[in-house]
Design a protein around this motif. Structure first.
Motif, short mmCIF file in Angstrom:
data_model
loop_
_atom_site.label_atom_id
_atom_site.label_comp_id
_atom_site.label_asym_id
_atom_site.label_seq_id
_atom_site.Cartn_x
_atom_site.Cartn_y
_atom_site.Cartn_z
N LEU A 95 26.23 60.30 109.93
CA LEU A 95 27.67 60.30 110.18
C LEU A 95 28.02 61.54 110.99
O LEU A 95 27.57 62.64 110.68
N THR A 96 28.85 61.35 112.04
CA THR A 96 29.32 62.47 112.84
C THR A 96 30.84 62.47 112.87
O THR A 96 31.48 61.47 112.55
N ASP A 97 31.40 63.63 113.29
CA ASP A 97 32.84 63.63 113.54
C ASP A 97 33.08 63.00 114.91
O ASP A 97 32.13 62.55 115.57
N GLU A 98 34.33 62.95 115.36
CA GLU A 98 34.64 62.29 116.63
C GLU A 98 34.00 62.98 117.83
O GLU A 98 33.76 62.36 118.85
N GLN A 100 31.02 64.07 117.78
CA GLN A 100 29.61 63.78 117.54
C GLN A 100 28.84 64.98 116.98
O GLN A 100 27.65 65.16 117.24
N VAL A 103 27.79 65.44 110.46
CA VAL A 103 28.50 65.72 109.21
C VAL A 103 27.56 65.49 108.02
O VAL A 103 27.45 66.32 107.14
N VAL A 140 32.59 65.36 103.85
CA VAL A 140 33.38 64.28 104.46
C VAL A 140 34.78 64.31 103.88
O VAL A 140 34.97 64.05 102.69
N ARG A 144 38.69 60.66 110.92
CA ARG A 144 37.93 59.70 111.73
C ARG A 144 36.51 60.22 111.97
O ARG A 144 36.31 61.39 112.28
N TYR A 145 35.56 59.29 111.88
CA TYR A 145 34.15 59.60 112.04
C TYR A 145 33.47 58.49 112.83
O TYR A 145 34.07 57.45 113.10
#
Length: 163
Positions: A95-98, A100, A103, A140, A144-145
């Motif tokens: 999982l990444t933040d917007e 990239q 996270v 988290v 948005r992710y």
């Protein structure tokens, strides 16, 4: 140039534009007919899709889980060979933040049988899997992710909003 010649040129140009417009409408109609009747398939030859749902609202005390349903579709006329070095690699994620920035990623200590996997996905068939991802509420937060995932070696990214 006389007035009659200018009017004649304008009429010819208008007539040509009308013909061109009718040809464009006819071409669009033919394309739409073939797509809507299924004679032309616009889908990817091999397509990975995902449906991600959040089962509970985020709380600081957690845990936070996402339910992920993935489908790998073989839209070709030939069998699709599937091969992995380990059963542990059937489904992988991070999982990444917007922007990239990483996270959280899948933990490597999750139980699995470390055996090679091989098989075929028959033509015009699909396989599906359902997975539960446990996210760390300290990493988290609501927002948005982007969920990056790999299923049977095929990659997909899905925007995710944590509530």
């Amino acid at each position: 140039m006389s007035t009659n010649n200018r009017e004649s040129a304008a009429q010819k140009a208008q007539s040509n534009m009308m013909r061109l417009g009718l040809v464009a409408v006819a071409m669009a109609g033919v394309i739409a007919f073939y797509v809507l009747t299924g004679r032309v398939d616009l889908s990817e030859p091999v397509e990975l899709t995902a449906r991600v749902t959040q089962s509970a609202t985020w709380t600081e005390s957690g845990p936070l889980t996402l339910d992920v349903a993935v489908t790998l579709a073989n839209n070709t006329e030939e069998p699709l060979p599937l091969s992995l070095a380990s059963q542990c690699d059937i489904f992988r994620w991070f999982l990444t933040d917007e922007d990239q920035n990483l996270v959280q990623s899948q933990r490597s200590d999750e139980p699995c049988v470390d055996l090679p996997m091989q098989g075929n996905l028959e033509a015009k068939h699909n396989i599906s899997g359902e997975f539960t991802l446990t996210l760390d509420p300290a990493r988290v937060k609501p927002g948005r992710y982007i969920l990056f995932m790999r299923y049977w070696g095929h990659e997909h990214r899905e925007p995710v909003t944590i509530d």
